[in-house]
Design a protein around this motif. Sequence first.
Motif, PDB file in Angstrom:
ATOM      1  N   GLN A 120     -35.748  14.342  12.692  1.00  0.00           N
ATOM      2  CA  GLN A 120     -36.193  15.559  13.224  1.00  0.00           C
ATOM      3  C   GLN A 120     -37.242  15.801  13.010  1.00  0.00           C
ATOM      4  OE1 GLN A 120     -34.220  18.725  11.322  1.00  0.00           O
ATOM      5  NE2 GLN A 120     -32.232  18.329  12.450  1.00  0.00           N
ATOM      6  N   ARG A 121     -38.479  14.899  12.294  1.00  0.00           N
ATOM      7  CA  ARG A 121     -39.776  15.203  11.703  1.00  0.00           C
ATOM      8  C   ARG A 121     -40.763  13.942  11.845  1.00  0.00           C
ATOM      9  NH1 ARG A 121     -36.313  18.797   9.649  1.00  0.00           N
ATOM     10  NH2 ARG A 121     -36.472  20.527   9.253  1.00  0.00           N
ATOM     11  N   ALA A 122     -39.692  13.034  12.641  1.00  0.00           N
ATOM     12  CA  ALA A 122     -40.368  11.476  12.480  1.00  0.00           C
ATOM     13  C   ALA A 122     -42.077  11.606  13.915  1.00  0.00           C
ATOM     14  CB  ALA A 122     -39.318  10.644  13.127  1.00  0.00           C
ATOM     15  N   SER A 123     -42.240  12.796  13.530  1.00  0.00           N
ATOM     16  CA  SER A 123     -43.018  12.622  14.748  1.00  0.00           C
ATOM     17  C   SER A 123     -44.423  12.576  14.057  1.00  0.00           C
ATOM     18  CB  SER A 123     -43.208  14.388  16.054  1.00  0.00           C
ATOM     19  OG  SER A 123     -43.362  15.557  15.482  1.00  0.00           O
ATOM     20  N   ALA A 124     -44.459  13.116  13.128  1.00  0.00           N
ATOM     21  CA  ALA A 124     -45.265  13.251  12.062  1.00  0.00           C
ATOM     22  C   ALA A 124     -45.873  11.683  11.959  1.00  0.00           C
ATOM     23  CB  ALA A 124     -45.119  13.536  10.972  1.00  0.00           C
ATOM     24  N   GLY A 125     -47.631  11.603  11.833  1.00  0.00           N
ATOM     25  CA  GLY A 125     -47.852  10.224  11.968  1.00  0.00           C
ATOM     26  C   GLY A 125     -47.687   9.348  10.602  1.00  0.00           C
ATOM     27  N   LEU A 126     -47.102   9.995   9.659  1.00  0.00           N
ATOM     28  CA  LEU A 126     -46.836   9.234   8.611  1.00  0.00           C
ATOM     29  C   LEU A 126     -45.327  10.641   8.073  1.00  0.00           C
ATOM     30  CD1 LEU A 126     -46.668   6.885   6.681  1.00  0.00           C
ATOM     31  CD2 LEU A 126     -48.849   7.655   5.067  1.00  0.00           C
ATOM     32  N   ILE A 127     -44.480  10.109   7.175  1.00  0.00           N
ATOM     33  CA  ILE A 127     -43.513  10.838   6.170  1.00  0.00           C
ATOM     34  C   ILE A 127     -43.592   9.954   4.942  1.00  0.00           C
ATOM     35  CG2 ILE A 127     -41.085  11.493   5.542  1.00  0.00           C
ATOM     36  CD1 ILE A 127     -40.526  10.972   8.589  1.00  0.00           C
ATOM     37  N   VAL A 128     -43.989  10.581   3.864  1.00  0.00           N
ATOM     38  CA  VAL A 128     -43.884  10.490   2.688  1.00  0.00           C
ATOM     39  C   VAL A 128     -42.723  10.574   2.019  1.00  0.00           C
ATOM     40  CG1 VAL A 128     -44.934   9.962   0.357  1.00  0.00           C
ATOM     41  CG2 VAL A 128     -46.009  10.164   2.333  1.00  0.00           C
ATOM     42  N   ALA A 129     -41.853  10.378   2.281  1.00  0.00           N
ATOM     43  CA  ALA A 129     -40.942  10.855   1.467  1.00  0.00           C
ATOM     44  C   ALA A 129     -40.247  11.605   0.320  1.00  0.00           C
ATOM     45  CB  ALA A 129     -39.005  10.278   1.377  1.00  0.00           C
ATOM     46  N   GLU A 130     -39.444  12.206  -0.441  1.00  0.00           N
ATOM     47  CA  GLU A 130     -39.187  12.924  -1.374  1.00  0.00           C
ATOM     48  C   GLU A 130     -39.557  11.764  -2.462  1.00  0.00           C
ATOM     49  OE1 GLU A 130     -34.799  13.717  -1.285  1.00  0.00           O
ATOM     50  OE2 GLU A 130     -35.508  13.481  -0.066  1.00  0.00           O
ATOM     51  N   GLY A 131     -39.726  12.782  -3.185  1.00  0.00           N
ATOM     52  CA  GLY A 131     -39.661  11.657  -5.196  1.00  0.00           C
ATOM     53  C   GLY A 131     -38.349  10.841  -5.653  1.00  0.00           C
ATOM     54  N   THR A 132     -39.093  10.409  -6.010  1.00  0.00           N
ATOM     55  CA  THR A 132     -37.150   9.830  -5.860  1.00  0.00           C
ATOM     56  C   THR A 132     -37.070   8.409  -7.071  1.00  0.00           C
ATOM     57  OG1 THR A 132     -37.401   9.207  -3.389  1.00  0.00           O
ATOM     58  CG2 THR A 132     -35.914   7.542  -4.649  1.00  0.00           C
ATOM     59  N   PRO A 133     -36.247   8.939  -8.558  1.00  0.00           N
ATOM     60  CA  PRO A 133     -36.420   8.195  -9.204  1.00  0.00           C
ATOM     61  C   PRO A 133     -36.315   6.041  -9.215  1.00  0.00           C
ATOM     62  CG  PRO A 133     -35.082   9.966  -8.858  1.00  0.00           C
ATOM     63  CD  PRO A 133     -35.159   9.964  -7.878  1.00  0.00           C
ATOM     64  N   VAL A 134     -37.090   6.111 -10.030  1.00  0.00           N
ATOM     65  CA  VAL A 134     -36.991   4.322 -10.330  1.00  0.00           C
ATOM     66  C   VAL A 134     -35.949   3.876 -10.550  1.00  0.00           C
ATOM     67  CG1 VAL A 134     -39.199   4.701  -9.592  1.00  0.00           C
ATOM     68  CG2 VAL A 134     -39.193   3.759 -12.013  1.00  0.00           C
ATOM     69  N   SER A 135     -35.150   5.281 -11.825  1.00  0.00           N
ATOM     70  CA  SER A 135     -34.318   4.105 -12.668  1.00  0.00           C
ATOM     71  C   SER A 135     -33.751   5.659 -13.622  1.00  0.00           C
ATOM     72  CB  SER A 135     -35.297   4.099 -14.183  1.00  0.00           C
ATOM     73  OG  SER A 135     -35.667   4.286 -15.026  1.00  0.00           O
ATOM     74  N   PRO A 136     -32.604   5.732 -13.426  1.00  0.00           N
ATOM     75  CA  PRO A 136     -31.758   6.647 -14.905  1.00  0.00           C
ATOM     76  C   PRO A 136     -32.298   7.246 -15.408  1.00  0.00           C
ATOM     77  CG  PRO A 136     -30.218   5.088 -14.071  1.00  0.00           C
ATOM     78  CD  PRO A 136     -31.406   3.592 -14.430  1.00  0.00           C
ATOM     79  N   GLN A 137     -32.968   7.096 -16.016  1.00  0.00           N
ATOM     80  CA  GLN A 137     -34.428   7.273 -16.708  1.00  0.00           C
ATOM     81  C   GLN A 137     -35.301   8.360 -16.630  1.00  0.00           C
ATOM     82  OE1 GLN A 137     -37.996   5.086 -18.871  1.00  0.00           O
ATOM     83  NE2 GLN A 137     -37.015   5.303 -20.340  1.00  0.00           N
ATOM     84  N   ALA A 138     -35.847   8.000 -15.535  1.00  0.00           N
ATOM     85  CA  ALA A 138     -36.570   9.267 -14.869  1.00  0.00           C
ATOM     86  C   ALA A 138     -36.420  10.330 -13.573  1.00  0.00           C
ATOM     87  CB  ALA A 138     -37.073   7.723 -13.163  1.00  0.00           C
ATOM     88  N   ARG A 139     -34.823   9.954 -14.262  1.00  0.00           N
ATOM     89  CA  ARG A 139     -34.635  11.494 -13.091  1.00  0.00           C
ATOM     90  C   ARG A 139     -34.891  12.817 -14.225  1.00  0.00           C
ATOM     91  NH1 ARG A 139     -28.914  12.252 -12.958  1.00  0.00           N
ATOM     92  NH2 ARG A 139     -29.443  12.875 -10.845  1.00  0.00           N
ATOM     93  N   GLY A 140     -35.113  13.791 -13.451  1.00  0.00           N
ATOM     94  CA  GLY A 140     -35.769  15.519 -13.820  1.00  0.00           C
ATOM     95  C   GLY A 140     -34.758  15.778 -13.291  1.00  0.00           C
ATOM     96  N   CYS A 141     -34.110  15.817 -12.377  1.00  0.00           N
ATOM     97  CA  CYS A 141     -33.507  17.547 -11.568  1.00  0.00           C
ATOM     98  C   CYS A 141     -32.378  17.006 -11.143  1.00  0.00           C
ATOM     99  CB  CYS A 141     -34.415  18.196 -11.291  1.00  0.00           C
ATOM    100  SG  CYS A 141     -35.037  17.683  -9.519  1.00  0.00           S
ATOM    101  N   ALA A 142     -31.376  17.877 -10.964  1.00  0.00           N
ATOM    102  CA  ALA A 142     -29.602  17.274 -10.016  1.00  0.00           C
ATOM    103  C   ALA A 142     -30.129  16.770  -8.465  1.00  0.00           C
ATOM    104  CB  ALA A 142     -28.811  17.920 -10.480  1.00  0.00           C
ATOM    105  N   ARG A 143     -29.317  15.854  -8.491  1.00  0.00           N
ATOM    106  CA  ARG A 143     -29.266  15.779  -6.348  1.00  0.00           C
ATOM    107  C   ARG A 143     -30.373  14.975  -6.051  1.00  0.00           C
ATOM    108  NH1 ARG A 143     -25.388  21.068  -4.877  1.00  0.00           N
ATOM    109  NH2 ARG A 143     -23.601  20.426  -6.501  1.00  0.00           N
ATOM    110  N   THR A 144     -31.447  14.400  -6.674  1.00  0.00           N
ATOM    111  CA  THR A 144     -32.553  13.949  -6.613  1.00  0.00           C
ATOM    112  C   THR A 144     -31.918  12.439  -5.885  1.00  0.00           C
ATOM    113  OG1 THR A 144     -33.413  13.718  -7.888  1.00  0.00           O
ATOM    114  CG2 THR A 144     -33.887  15.262  -7.615  1.00  0.00           C
ATOM    115  N   PRO A 145     -32.182  11.039  -5.193  1.00  0.00           N
ATOM    116  CA  PRO A 145     -31.407  10.657  -5.132  1.00  0.00           C
ATOM    117  C   PRO A 145     -32.632   9.280  -5.580  1.00  0.00           C
ATOM    118  CG  PRO A 145     -33.155  11.326  -2.463  1.00  0.00           C
ATOM    119  CD  PRO A 145     -32.972  12.665  -3.422  1.00  0.00           C
ATOM    120  N   GLY A 146     -31.802   8.647  -5.769  1.00  0.00           N
ATOM    121  CA  GLY A 146     -33.006   7.330  -6.144  1.00  0.00           C
ATOM    122  C   GLY A 146     -32.684   6.157  -5.733  1.00  0.00           C
ATOM    123  N   ILE A 147     -33.644   5.201  -6.047  1.00  0.00           N
ATOM    124  CA  ILE A 147     -33.661   3.781  -5.430  1.00  0.00           C
ATOM    125  C   ILE A 147     -33.704   2.409  -6.455  1.00  0.00           C
ATOM    126  CG2 ILE A 147     -36.599   4.241  -5.805  1.00  0.00           C
ATOM    127  CD1 ILE A 147     -34.226   2.303  -3.132  1.00  0.00           C
TER     128      ILE A 147
END
Length: 373
Positions: A47-74
């Motif tokens: 829906q927001r792809a008309s932006a020149g660039l989207i920087v998607a949300e902060g995404t934890p790089v590992s289980p250790q990197a998590r800081g709050c519930a329901r944030t998607p990882g990579i």
Amino acid sequence: MHKSLFSRHTLAGLRLANRIVMAPMNRNRACDTQLAPTAMSALYYAQRASAGLIVAEGTPVSPQARGCARTPGIYTPAQIVAWRNVTRAVHRAAGRIYLQLWHVGRVGHCSLRADGSPPVGPSTIGLSADRVPVLAGGHEPVLVPCHPPRALRTHEVREVVADFARAAANSLAAGFDGVEIHAANGYLFDQFRCPYLNDRSDEYGGTTGRRWRFLLETVAAVASVVGSERVGVRISPLGVAHEMQPDPAPLFTYGQLAYQLARMRVGYLHVYDQSASWIHDPASELLQHLRACYGGSIILCGGFDRQRAEAALSSDNADLVAFGKHFIANPDLVHRLRIGAPLAAYDAKTIYKGGESGYIDYPSLAEEAVAEA
């Protein structure tokens, strides 16, 4: 060349349709089982792809990197597949999208990890008042105090560097156009930068150069995977989020980082002013110093509207301007800014609530017109 919000810009060989960036914003909509983005997230970003660039949300790089519930990882195959659905949706809408790679450091809680391990940081100095959202048996997250961190051992710092490189490779597999390393807002890299928190005696503590070493090693590792031109770094000079203190020598500290990032030829430097104040002063000594030290693309973020954004571009302190919360309630923000239309207000109660409400149900101007007809 005259720069305006609606002029094109080339970033790492990518032709951006305009100079408007959708800033990374956590929306806490990942599924609880796999911690992966859902079909809702694919629609939200498309829906927001008309932006020149989207920087998607902060995404934890590992289980250790998590800081709050329901944030998607990579960091799992299921997460890569789910993010691929997001990038495909954005690309079908002719958008460009980067992923922000994130490690929260000391900002966290033991319940966010399956093994119950504590948060980690440069030292054992914890947070006194900060709270993070966790699942405590109910459907909705609740805010709880952060648990005390343990200090990362030297070899573990290098393991985190490897986590970021692996996450960067996963991001490419998921179809992202590039990655942004989150070194702002009081999270792990910002904690290592901070002389009030970093009391280490190894090669990652002490002088300013040693305190930046962790971030610069991570940038190099990520660049080796995706190419330096497809790497961005986000910083928040003078920021106080998550109980940080402003750097005692910001010109020297951030100038040194900017100079090193320029030498590494990273694609962009993303500068966030949490106070939405000094970043709007074209004569800001800090802004001008960053520009002098870093010759690549600079993104500015913090309280911008169209007039302020155009002023920042005209002053040459910025090449792109990021908008955050305006994108929440205005999926067609680019169009609204272009024609000077009123901006819809977001509902603060639903920013992190979960579900479709306040996420994918904000109408565009065209949809509003149909509804009113």
